[in-house]
Design a protein around this motif. Structure first.
Motif, PDB file in Angstrom:
ATOM      1  N   TRP A 187       0.827  -1.210   0.000  1.00  0.00           N
ATOM      2  CA  TRP A 187       0.000   0.000   0.000  1.00  0.00           C
ATOM      3  C   TRP A 187       0.860   1.259   0.000  1.00  0.00           C
ATOM      4  O   TRP A 187       0.484   2.295  -0.573  1.00  0.00           O
ATOM      5  CB  TRP A 187      -0.903  -0.015   1.234  1.00  0.00           C
ATOM      6  CG  TRP A 187      -1.606   1.254   1.553  1.00  0.00           C
ATOM      7  CD1 TRP A 187      -2.821   1.682   1.075  1.00  0.00           C
ATOM      8  CD2 TRP A 187      -1.166   2.288   2.462  1.00  0.00           C
ATOM      9  NE1 TRP A 187      -3.153   2.901   1.622  1.00  0.00           N
ATOM     10  CE2 TRP A 187      -2.160   3.298   2.469  1.00  0.00           C
ATOM     11  CE3 TRP A 187      -0.039   2.452   3.263  1.00  0.00           C
ATOM     12  CZ2 TRP A 187      -2.037   4.448   3.249  1.00  0.00           C
ATOM     13  CZ3 TRP A 187       0.087   3.597   4.034  1.00  0.00           C
ATOM     14  CH2 TRP A 187      -0.914   4.581   4.017  1.00  0.00           C
ATOM     15  N   PRO A 190       1.987   3.296  -3.706  1.00  0.00           N
ATOM     16  CA  PRO A 190       0.986   4.127  -4.384  1.00  0.00           C
ATOM     17  C   PRO A 190       0.478   5.269  -3.507  1.00  0.00           C
ATOM     18  O   PRO A 190       0.142   6.346  -4.008  1.00  0.00           O
ATOM     19  CB  PRO A 190      -0.134   3.141  -4.727  1.00  0.00           C
ATOM     20  CG  PRO A 190       0.048   1.987  -3.811  1.00  0.00           C
ATOM     21  CD  PRO A 190       1.526   1.893  -3.579  1.00  0.00           C
ATOM     22  N   HIS A 191       0.423   5.037  -2.208  1.00  0.00           N
ATOM     23  CA  HIS A 191       0.027   6.096  -1.271  1.00  0.00           C
ATOM     24  C   HIS A 191       1.026   7.252  -1.317  1.00  0.00           C
ATOM     25  O   HIS A 191       0.653   8.417  -1.488  1.00  0.00           O
ATOM     26  CB  HIS A 191      -0.048   5.496   0.139  1.00  0.00           C
ATOM     27  CG  HIS A 191       0.047   6.496   1.245  1.00  0.00           C
ATOM     28  ND1 HIS A 191      -0.989   7.335   1.574  1.00  0.00           N
ATOM     29  CD2 HIS A 191       1.065   6.794   2.103  1.00  0.00           C
ATOM     30  CE1 HIS A 191      -0.620   8.110   2.591  1.00  0.00           C
ATOM     31  NE2 HIS A 191       0.616   7.806   2.923  1.00  0.00           N
ATOM     32  N   THR A 228      -1.434  -0.736  -7.343  1.00  0.00           N
ATOM     33  CA  THR A 228      -2.793  -0.935  -6.820  1.00  0.00           C
ATOM     34  C   THR A 228      -3.335  -2.306  -7.205  1.00  0.00           C
ATOM     35  O   THR A 228      -4.087  -2.912  -6.440  1.00  0.00           O
ATOM     36  CB  THR A 228      -3.759   0.163  -7.304  1.00  0.00           C
ATOM     37  OG1 THR A 228      -3.771   0.199  -8.739  1.00  0.00           O
ATOM     38  CG2 THR A 228      -3.372   1.522  -6.756  1.00  0.00           C
ATOM     39  N   PHE A 259      -9.624   2.123  -5.157  1.00  0.00           N
ATOM     40  CA  PHE A 259      -8.231   2.559  -5.282  1.00  0.00           C
ATOM     41  C   PHE A 259      -7.755   2.390  -6.723  1.00  0.00           C
ATOM     42  O   PHE A 259      -7.103   3.278  -7.297  1.00  0.00           O
ATOM     43  CB  PHE A 259      -7.354   1.759  -4.322  1.00  0.00           C
ATOM     44  CG  PHE A 259      -6.079   2.453  -3.924  1.00  0.00           C
ATOM     45  CD1 PHE A 259      -5.650   3.628  -4.550  1.00  0.00           C
ATOM     46  CD2 PHE A 259      -5.284   1.938  -2.900  1.00  0.00           C
ATOM     47  CE1 PHE A 259      -4.481   4.268  -4.172  1.00  0.00           C
ATOM     48  CE2 PHE A 259      -4.106   2.569  -2.515  1.00  0.00           C
ATOM     49  CZ  PHE A 259      -3.702   3.724  -3.145  1.00  0.00           C
ATOM     50  N   THR A 278      -6.500  11.004  -4.784  1.00  0.00           N
ATOM     51  CA  THR A 278      -5.979   9.632  -4.723  1.00  0.00           C
ATOM     52  C   THR A 278      -5.218   9.410  -3.425  1.00  0.00           C
ATOM     53  O   THR A 278      -5.376   8.374  -2.763  1.00  0.00           O
ATOM     54  CB  THR A 278      -5.056   9.363  -5.923  1.00  0.00           C
ATOM     55  OG1 THR A 278      -5.769   9.638  -7.133  1.00  0.00           O
ATOM     56  CG2 THR A 278      -4.580   7.926  -5.927  1.00  0.00           C
ATOM     57  N   SER A 282      -6.288   6.852  -0.423  1.00  0.00           N
ATOM     58  CA  SER A 282      -5.400   5.784   0.018  1.00  0.00           C
ATOM     59  C   SER A 282      -5.404   5.658   1.538  1.00  0.00           C
ATOM     60  O   SER A 282      -5.355   4.540   2.081  1.00  0.00           O
ATOM     61  CB  SER A 282      -3.972   6.022  -0.494  1.00  0.00           C
ATOM     62  OG  SER A 282      -3.358   7.114   0.160  1.00  0.00           O
ATOM     63  N   HIS A 285      -8.650   4.086   2.399  1.00  0.00           N
ATOM     64  CA  HIS A 285      -8.589   2.683   1.982  1.00  0.00           C
ATOM     65  C   HIS A 285      -7.986   1.818   3.078  1.00  0.00           C
ATOM     66  O   HIS A 285      -8.571   0.797   3.483  1.00  0.00           O
ATOM     67  CB  HIS A 285      -7.766   2.578   0.693  1.00  0.00           C
ATOM     68  CG  HIS A 285      -7.460   1.172   0.267  1.00  0.00           C
ATOM     69  ND1 HIS A 285      -6.385   0.469   0.754  1.00  0.00           N
ATOM     70  CD2 HIS A 285      -8.091   0.340  -0.607  1.00  0.00           C
ATOM     71  CE1 HIS A 285      -6.362  -0.735   0.212  1.00  0.00           C
ATOM     72  NE2 HIS A 285      -7.380  -0.835  -0.619  1.00  0.00           N
TER      73      HIS A 285
END
Length: 304
Positions: A187, A190-191, A228, A259, A278, A282, A285
């Motif tokens: 995770w 991309p976060h 993702t 996501f 986004t 995240s 998420h």
């Protein structure tokens, strides 16, 4: 989990000394770390856990995580001063000296380690201390200024909270805890890169080799999308291996689709506003995913 959850504080007035030291602990970052650790504690045992372990474990992990954040502020004070997102920090503004900050960090780390060693178990203390070293030294001092893969490699320390919580309850690290660790590990890129995309000029000014700086916007967007997909696959592992039930599976599918949807739009039609959305999604998420694990842990057995 990294310092990416921090947000600029008001700069209109000088913070009081107490608030300056509190700001060094990066409260929003530490809150998510402790949240994931507590989830690990609750998932490690059936029913209600032993609160005589939960309370000191939570306090100890919080203190050591806060110590790592304060140490990070010392190491990165000159970088922080160049970035709009972090220029308000007391170390960057020179409101707290290195000696004060290091002493504060040392006291927090020692207190947290003592709590974990004497009131929880030595394994949890050593794992938590290793996480401190991984984040404050290996990631911050070595990896971050050297490679655009810094957040990928260094993400291992940020993925440890559920492992710490699991070890606190069981005195061992099981495969279930490692699955939770893997989810956070995948995770993190991309976060973080969603943030780096719209903060790219800050990182360029600070001289940090973040992926958007070294490889460009389009390449980074593609990496966010690819991660993702891999992340989505990893979130299915707790269900596949029987750790969770249908409640968690439904949440994992919905959150994963969300996501991926954000990442797809970011790849196809970039804007700073979409990168911010986004990044914020995240955080939602991960929080909701772990909350779903907890709900499933207590509710799903009652429905079978």
């Amino acid at each position: 989990m990294s310092e990416t959850l921090s947000s600029p504080a008001p700069t209109v007035a000088r913070l009081s000394p107490v608030r300056q030291f509190y700001a060094l602990t990066k409260p929003r970052v530490v809150q998510l770390i402790v949240f994931c650790a507590v989830i690990g504690m609750l998932l490690a045992v059936p029913g209600v856990p032993d609160w005589r372990l939960v309370l000191p474990a939570t306090a100890g992990i919080w203190l050591v995580a806060a110590a790592a954040a304060a140490f990070n502020c010392v190491v990165e004070q000159h970088i922080d001063a160049k970035m709009a997102r972090t220029a308000w920090r007391p170390t960057a503004k020179g409101e707290l000296t290195n000696t004060q900050t290091l002493l504060f960090s040392g006291v927090l780390c020692a207190a947290g380690s003592a709590l974990l060693y004497w009131l929880v178990n030595p394994l949890t203390m050593w794992l938590t201390f290793a996480t401190f070293v991984g984040y404050a030294v290996i990631y911050t001092v070595v990896l971050k200024p050297m490679t655009p893969q810094n957040i990928v490699i260094g993400g291992a320390s940020g993925a440890m909270p559920p492992v710490l919580g699991w070890a606190a309850m069981r005195g061992e690290v099981g495969p279930e805890a490692l699955m939770l660790c893997l989810i956070i590990f995948l995770w993190t890129p991309p976060h973080f890169w969603a943030l780096a995309l719209y903060r790219v000029e800050d990182y360029r000014k600070a001289g940090l080799p973040m992926l958007p700086v070294t490889h460009g916007n389009e390449f980074t967007r593609l990496q966010v999308l690819l991660y993702t997909f891999v992340l989505f696959a990893s979130t299915l592992l707790p269900f596949i291996f029987g750790m969770s039930g249908m409640i968690y599976l439904a949440a994992a599918v919905l959150l994963g689709a969300g996501f991926i949807g954000y990442a797809w739009k970011l790849w196809r039609h970039y804007s700073d506003a979409l990168a911010r959305k986004t990044f914020r999604f995240s955080i939602l998420h991960l929080s909701l995913l772990f909350a779903a694990l907890l709900v499933d842990h207590y509710v799903w057995p009652l429905l079978q």
